[in-house]
Design a protein around this motif. Sequence first.
Motif, PDB file in Angstrom:
ATOM      1  N   THR A   1      -5.061   0.583 -29.922  1.00 21.82           N
ATOM      2  CA  THR A   1      -4.789  -0.230 -29.229  1.00 21.82           C
ATOM      3  C   THR A   1      -4.175   0.094 -28.424  1.00 21.82           C
ATOM      4  O   THR A   1      -3.374  -1.232 -27.092  1.00 21.82           O
ATOM      5  N   GLN A   2      -3.436   0.722 -28.129  1.00 22.90           N
ATOM      6  CA  GLN A   2      -3.050   1.349 -26.837  1.00 22.90           C
ATOM      7  C   GLN A   2      -4.082   1.751 -25.820  1.00 22.90           C
ATOM      8  O   GLN A   2      -4.717   1.912 -25.511  1.00 22.90           O
ATOM      9  N   TYR A   3      -2.852   0.650 -24.856  1.00 23.82           N
ATOM     10  CA  TYR A   3      -4.353   0.588 -23.448  1.00 23.82           C
ATOM     11  C   TYR A   3      -3.255   0.329 -22.634  1.00 23.82           C
ATOM     12  O   TYR A   3      -1.815  -0.654 -21.989  1.00 23.82           O
ATOM     13  N   ASP A   4      -4.014   0.289 -21.259  1.00 19.18           N
ATOM     14  CA  ASP A   4      -2.736  -0.166 -20.029  1.00 19.18           C
ATOM     15  C   ASP A   4      -4.180  -1.453 -18.666  1.00 19.18           C
ATOM     16  O   ASP A   4      -4.727  -1.760 -18.701  1.00 19.18           O
ATOM     17  N   SER A   5      -3.098  -1.872 -18.002  1.00 18.03           N
ATOM     18  CA  SER A   5      -3.814  -2.658 -17.628  1.00 18.03           C
ATOM     19  C   SER A   5      -4.663  -1.964 -15.304  1.00 18.03           C
ATOM     20  O   SER A   5      -4.074  -1.267 -16.012  1.00 18.03           O
ATOM     21  N   LEU A   6      -5.266  -3.063 -15.808  1.00 14.93           N
ATOM     22  CA  LEU A   6      -6.936  -2.261 -14.210  1.00 14.93           C
ATOM     23  C   LEU A   6      -5.722  -2.214 -13.664  1.00 14.93           C
ATOM     24  O   LEU A   6      -6.769  -1.509 -12.483  1.00 14.93           O
ATOM     25  N   LYS A   7      -4.855  -2.856 -13.142  1.00 19.80           N
ATOM     26  CA  LYS A   7      -4.197  -2.566 -11.925  1.00 19.80           C
ATOM     27  C   LYS A   7      -3.250  -1.476 -11.704  1.00 19.80           C
ATOM     28  O   LYS A   7      -2.901  -1.027 -10.707  1.00 19.80           O
ATOM     29  N   ASN A   8      -3.585  -0.517 -13.222  1.00 19.97           N
ATOM     30  CA  ASN A   8      -2.348   0.930 -12.532  1.00 19.97           C
ATOM     31  C   ASN A   8      -3.604   1.753 -12.728  1.00 19.97           C
ATOM     32  O   ASN A   8      -3.377   2.657 -12.771  1.00 19.97           O
TER      33      ASN A   8
END
Length: 130
Positions: free
Chosen positions: A79-86
Motif C-alpha cells: 500500500t505504499q505509494y506516492d502521488s503523481l505530482k512527485n
Amino acid sequence: MRIIHLLVIGALIFAAAYVYRIKMESTARTERVLRLHADIREQRDAIAALRSEWAKLDAPLRLQGLADRHLPLKPVNGTQYDSLKNLPDRPPRLVRPGEPDPIGAMINTIEAATDADTVTGSVPQPEDKQ
C-alpha cells in the motif's frame, strides 16, 4: 727468462683475482635473485590471505546480517505509494513526432556510402577489364 716468468706469474695472479671477483659478483647476484624470489613468494601469500579475507567479508550472509543489525529497514508494504505530482519531469524530446530520426538518417547515409563497388584509398583499384 726471469722477466717472462715474472710476467706470466703476474698475469696468473691478475687472472685469479679477476675470476675471484666475477665469482663474488655472481654469488651476490644469485643471493639477490633468491631474496627477490622469497619476497615474491611472501607477496603472493599476502595477496592470497587478503583475497580470502575479502571473500569472507563479502559473503552475502554476513552482509545480510550486518544490514539487519545496523540498518533500520522495514519490509515494504503493497500500500505504499506516492502521488503523481512527485514524479520527475519527462525528459525533453529531441525529435518532434513525425520527423525522421537523425541517427537513423546518418546510418542510412553511411550504409549508402559503403557500397560493394566503393574502393577505399588503402585498396588498389581493380583494373578495368574490357
